[in-house]
Write an enzyme that holds these catalytic residues in place. Structure first.
Site, PDB file in Angstrom:
ATOM      1  N   GLY A  88       0.799  -1.140   0.028  1.00 57.46           N
ATOM      2  CA  GLY A  88      -0.196  -0.045   0.122  1.00 57.46           C
ATOM      3  C   GLY A  88       1.025   1.130  -0.048  1.00 57.46           C
ATOM      4  O   GLY A  88       0.550   2.317  -0.370  1.00 57.46           O
TER       5      GLY A  88
ATOM      6  N   ASP B 279       4.111  -4.016  12.836  1.00 55.36           N
ATOM      7  CA  ASP B 279       3.453  -4.626  11.812  1.00 55.36           C
ATOM      8  C   ASP B 279       4.294  -6.179  11.767  1.00 55.36           C
ATOM      9  O   ASP B 279       4.339  -6.641  10.653  1.00 55.36           O
ATOM     10  CB  ASP B 279       3.535  -4.112  10.538  1.00 55.36           C
ATOM     11  CG  ASP B 279       2.634  -4.737   9.313  1.00 55.36           C
ATOM     12  OD1 ASP B 279       1.587  -5.351   9.801  1.00 55.36           O
ATOM     13  OD2 ASP B 279       3.054  -4.698   8.301  1.00 55.36           O
TER      14      ASP B 279
END
Length: 260
Positions: free
Chosen positions: A9, A122
């Site tokens: 992204g 993450d």
């Protein structure tokens, strides 16, 4: 740059060759649709500068950070072509010894990041690289944050993959124990040989995380050593204050649980 080897992204990753290092490298370039966003540009470049200071055999090194001729920010990282933990698990479960060794090494990598006040935010199997010898290294800091130094996350902006996020992260609150929670999920999945939220949708995952509805790994593997089960559940405690205070403490607890 030779060829594109990945995209997400926020960035695209290219394979290149660094003549000074005399080796292939991975060049992570901020995606075109984010280049005009000052907040994202600043965070991307600052992360690179902080990560260059991290020195650990269990963290994929960042060699350089800057801007291309067209103004797009980039990071130059070590190229890892061995595949990630998610790919390895798709083939079949790891043996318990190797699984625990992987998590101990990931804990070591997180400790090195945390010493530099860098949070990963993450951590998941896809962001853990395994080399031919089975050694593990943490990578992909696209949503990393240096505590108290980088631009703050925008209000309401949630980073990371939901299935590996701590309850407080869903509320926009993060510290080192947030990464420890994610590491606990990875450890749970390696010990159980299955995904923690297998088959669940995002709404169900959110509810279970926010209500601390997490199954004990002994539900799926009854003969797991009790000290290991306790170690896993402590890492996954809903209250950060009840988790391990550092990634090093988690790694030492794993060693103690399996008798190293």
């Amino acid at each position: 740059m030779r060829r594109r080897i990945g995209s997400g992204g926020f960035a695209t990753v290219w394979l290149a060759y660094d003549e000074q290092l005399d080796s292939p490298v991975a060049v992570k370039v901020l995606a075109d649709n984010w280049t005009e966003d000052h907040h994202v540009r600043q965070r991307f470049l600052e992360e690179g500068r902080f990560l260059r200071k991290v020195d650990s055999p269990h963290v994929v090194p960042v060699y350089d950070a800057g801007e291309l001729e067209d103004g797009r920010p980039f990071l130059v990282m070590a190229y890892a072509d061995q595949g990630n933990l998610a790919d390895r698990l798709a083939v079949g479960p790891l043996g318990m010894g190797q699984a625990l060794s992987v998590v101990r090494q990931v804990g070591s990598g997180l400790q090195a990041l945390h010493r530099r006040d860098v949070l990963h935010r993450d951590l998941k199997p896809a962001n853990i690289i395994l080399d031919a010898s089975g050694a593990a290294r943490v990578l992909d800091f696209g949503v990393a944050k240096a505590e108290g130094r980088l631009a703050h996350t925008r209000e309401g902006e949630i980073k990371g993959k939901i299935a590996y996020m701590a309850p407080e992260q869903l509320r926009g609150e993060v510290d080192r124990r947030t990464d420890i929670f994610a590491c606990g999920i990875v450890l749970w999945e390696l010990a159980c040989g299955r995904r923690m939220f297998e088959g669940a949708g995002d709404a169900d995952i959110l509810t279970r995380l926010m209500t601390a509805n997490i199954d004990s790994p002994s539900k799926y593997v009854p003969d797991l050593p009790r000290p290991l089960v306790e170690c896993i559940m402590k890492a996954l405690h809903a209250r950060p204050s009840e988790r391990f205070g550092t990634a090093k403490e988690l790694a030492l607890a794993i060693e103690s649980a399996i008798g190293i």
